[in-house]
Every structure is written in C-alpha cells, then in structure tokens.
Design a protein around this motif. Structure first.
Motif, PDB file in Angstrom:
ATOM      1  N   GLY A 248       0.869  -1.400  -0.037  1.00 30.67           N
ATOM      2  CA  GLY A 248      -0.047   0.076   0.209  1.00 30.67           C
ATOM      3  C   GLY A 248       0.881   1.185  -0.022  1.00 30.67           C
ATOM      4  N   ASP A 249       2.082   1.076  -0.067  1.00 27.93           N
ATOM      5  CA  ASP A 249       3.004   2.309  -0.037  1.00 27.93           C
ATOM      6  C   ASP A 249       2.953   2.776  -1.645  1.00 27.93           C
ATOM      7  OD1 ASP A 249       3.684   1.915   2.665  1.00 27.93           O
ATOM      8  OD2 ASP A 249       5.242   0.663   2.139  1.00 27.93           O
ATOM      9  N   PHE A 250       3.081   4.244  -1.825  1.00 28.09           N
ATOM     10  CA  PHE A 250       3.130   4.806  -2.977  1.00 28.09           C
ATOM     11  C   PHE A 250       4.542   4.938  -3.761  1.00 28.09           C
ATOM     12  CE2 PHE A 250       3.526   8.472  -5.776  1.00 28.09           C
ATOM     13  CZ  PHE A 250       2.338   7.983  -6.655  1.00 28.09           C
ATOM     14  N   ILE A 251       4.654   4.521  -4.833  1.00 31.03           N
ATOM     15  CA  ILE A 251       5.928   4.384  -5.300  1.00 31.03           C
ATOM     16  C   ILE A 251       6.012   5.551  -6.603  1.00 31.03           C
ATOM     17  CG2 ILE A 251       7.524   3.287  -6.688  1.00 31.03           C
ATOM     18  CD1 ILE A 251       7.189   2.124  -3.895  1.00 31.03           C
ATOM     19  N   GLN A 252       6.878   6.406  -6.431  1.00 32.35           N
ATOM     20  CA  GLN A 252       6.938   7.406  -7.332  1.00 32.35           C
ATOM     21  C   GLN A 252       7.606   6.914  -8.677  1.00 32.35           C
ATOM     22  OE1 GLN A 252       5.932  10.568  -6.715  1.00 32.35           O
ATOM     23  NE2 GLN A 252       6.385  11.442  -8.689  1.00 32.35           N
ATOM     24  N   GLY A 253       6.874   7.640  -9.762  1.00 27.95           N
ATOM     25  CA  GLY A 253       7.191   7.058 -11.275  1.00 27.95           C
ATOM     26  C   GLY A 253       8.472   7.403 -11.443  1.00 27.95           C
ATOM     27  N   ALA A 254       9.220   6.911 -12.361  1.00 26.67           N
ATOM     28  CA  ALA A 254      10.543   7.291 -12.737  1.00 26.67           C
ATOM     29  C   ALA A 254      10.577   8.454 -14.145  1.00 26.67           C
ATOM     30  CB  ALA A 254      11.223   6.065 -13.575  1.00 26.67           C
ATOM     31  N   PRO A 255      11.448   9.432 -13.763  1.00 28.77           N
ATOM     32  CA  PRO A 255      11.583  10.390 -14.748  1.00 28.77           C
ATOM     33  C   PRO A 255      12.125   9.840 -15.806  1.00 28.77           C
ATOM     34  CG  PRO A 255      13.074  10.602 -12.794  1.00 28.77           C
ATOM     35  CD  PRO A 255      12.526   9.480 -12.711  1.00 28.77           C
ATOM     36  N   THR A 256      11.761  10.333 -17.309  1.00 27.40           N
ATOM     37  CA  THR A 256      12.381  10.339 -18.428  1.00 27.40           C
ATOM     38  C   THR A 256      12.713  11.658 -19.068  1.00 27.40           C
ATOM     39  OG1 THR A 256      10.965   8.211 -18.640  1.00 27.40           O
ATOM     40  CG2 THR A 256      12.016   9.019 -20.491  1.00 27.40           C
ATOM     41  N   SER A 257      13.895  11.732 -19.718  1.00 27.37           N
ATOM     42  CA  SER A 257      14.354  12.708 -20.329  1.00 27.37           C
ATOM     43  C   SER A 257      14.467  12.622 -21.847  1.00 27.37           C
ATOM     44  CB  SER A 257      15.671  13.309 -19.717  1.00 27.37           C
ATOM     45  OG  SER A 257      15.546  13.786 -18.416  1.00 27.37           O
ATOM     46  N   ALA A 258      14.205  13.538 -22.499  1.00 29.29           N
ATOM     47  CA  ALA A 258      14.414  13.538 -24.035  1.00 29.29           C
ATOM     48  C   ALA A 258      14.795  14.894 -24.349  1.00 29.29           C
ATOM     49  CB  ALA A 258      13.154  13.188 -24.579  1.00 29.29           C
ATOM     50  N   THR A 259      15.417  15.106 -25.638  1.00 27.59           N
ATOM     51  CA  THR A 259      15.595  16.446 -26.212  1.00 27.59           C
ATOM     52  C   THR A 259      14.626  16.809 -27.035  1.00 27.59           C
ATOM     53  OG1 THR A 259      18.149  16.046 -25.910  1.00 27.59           O
ATOM     54  CG2 THR A 259      17.477  17.699 -27.619  1.00 27.59           C
ATOM     55  N   ILE A 260      14.127  17.977 -26.983  1.00 27.28           N
ATOM     56  CA  ILE A 260      13.062  18.523 -28.047  1.00 27.28           C
ATOM     57  C   ILE A 260      13.611  19.915 -28.480  1.00 27.28           C
ATOM     58  CG2 ILE A 260      11.391  17.195 -26.821  1.00 27.28           C
ATOM     59  CD1 ILE A 260      10.466  19.867 -25.765  1.00 27.28           C
ATOM     60  N   ARG A 261      13.118  20.408 -29.280  1.00 20.58           N
ATOM     61  CA  ARG A 261      13.142  21.850 -29.983  1.00 20.58           C
ATOM     62  C   ARG A 261      12.054  22.633 -29.440  1.00 20.58           C
ATOM     63  NH1 ARG A 261      17.525  23.327 -32.538  1.00 20.58           N
ATOM     64  NH2 ARG A 261      16.391  24.447 -33.945  1.00 20.58           N
TER      65      ARG A 261
END
Length: 110
Positions: free
Chosen positions: A29-42
C-alpha cells in the motif's frame, strides 16, 4: 494566416524535457513515485508579455515568467532545462490544429 509551426522551427533550440511516469502502489500500500524520463526537444522560450498573462488562470500569473512554444508534446508539471536553467510547466495550451504546443513556465533555479 501565419504558420506558427514554421515560425517556432525558426526560433527553436534544443532543450531537455523531463517527464515523470505515473506512480503506483506496491503490495504493502506504499506509493512508489514514477521514474523520470528525459528527452531532447526543440522549443522556443521567451519572456512572457502582459497580454499573454491574461490567457492564464489567476494563480499561475504570479509565477509564470516565460512562455514556451514547441512542436513536441508538453504537459503540466513537466520540467524543461535550457541553458542550465530549470523551468516547470505551469499551464499548457495544446494547439493540435496548428501543430504546436504553448506553455507557461516558472523558473525553478536561480
């Protein structure tokens, strides 16, 4: 009529977009934060003008200092890194008929 997407392409630079996946709960029942994802955009980032502030909800007007235009999808609470400065997306206006996104940014780093 001006093609805004073409104008964005002319002014855009590479920036880093960081999104965070939705979190979930484990078996305990513990909340697990989602993983960050990085990308290059213009994207093009410019200081906000007075009349642009009128398009924003009132609570965002005091924090927003920059506007972003991009042909890549962006969403509220995503982070943008440009020139070593980290911004948070406070409000987003998708313009699907124009092929671009507009967003209000608040600066996270000094």
């Amino acid at each position: 009529m001006i093609d805004v997407a073409i104008a964005i392409d002319g002014e855009a630079v590479n920036v880093t977009l960081t999104t965070t996946a939705a979190g979930s709960y484990n078996d305990d029942g513990d909340f697990i934060q989602g993983a960050p994802t990085s990308a290059t955009i213009r994207a093009a980032i410019q200081p906000v003008k007075g009349n642009q502030l009128m398009d924003m909800p009132e609570g965002i007007r005091t924090e927003a200092g920059w506007m972003l235009w991009s042909r890549s999808a962006v969403a509220v609470d995503d982070q943008i890194i440009s020139g070593g400065i980290v911004y948070r997306i406070l409000f987003a206006w998708p313009r699907l008929e124009g092929g671009f996104y507009r967003a209000a940014l608040g600066r996270l780093t000094k």
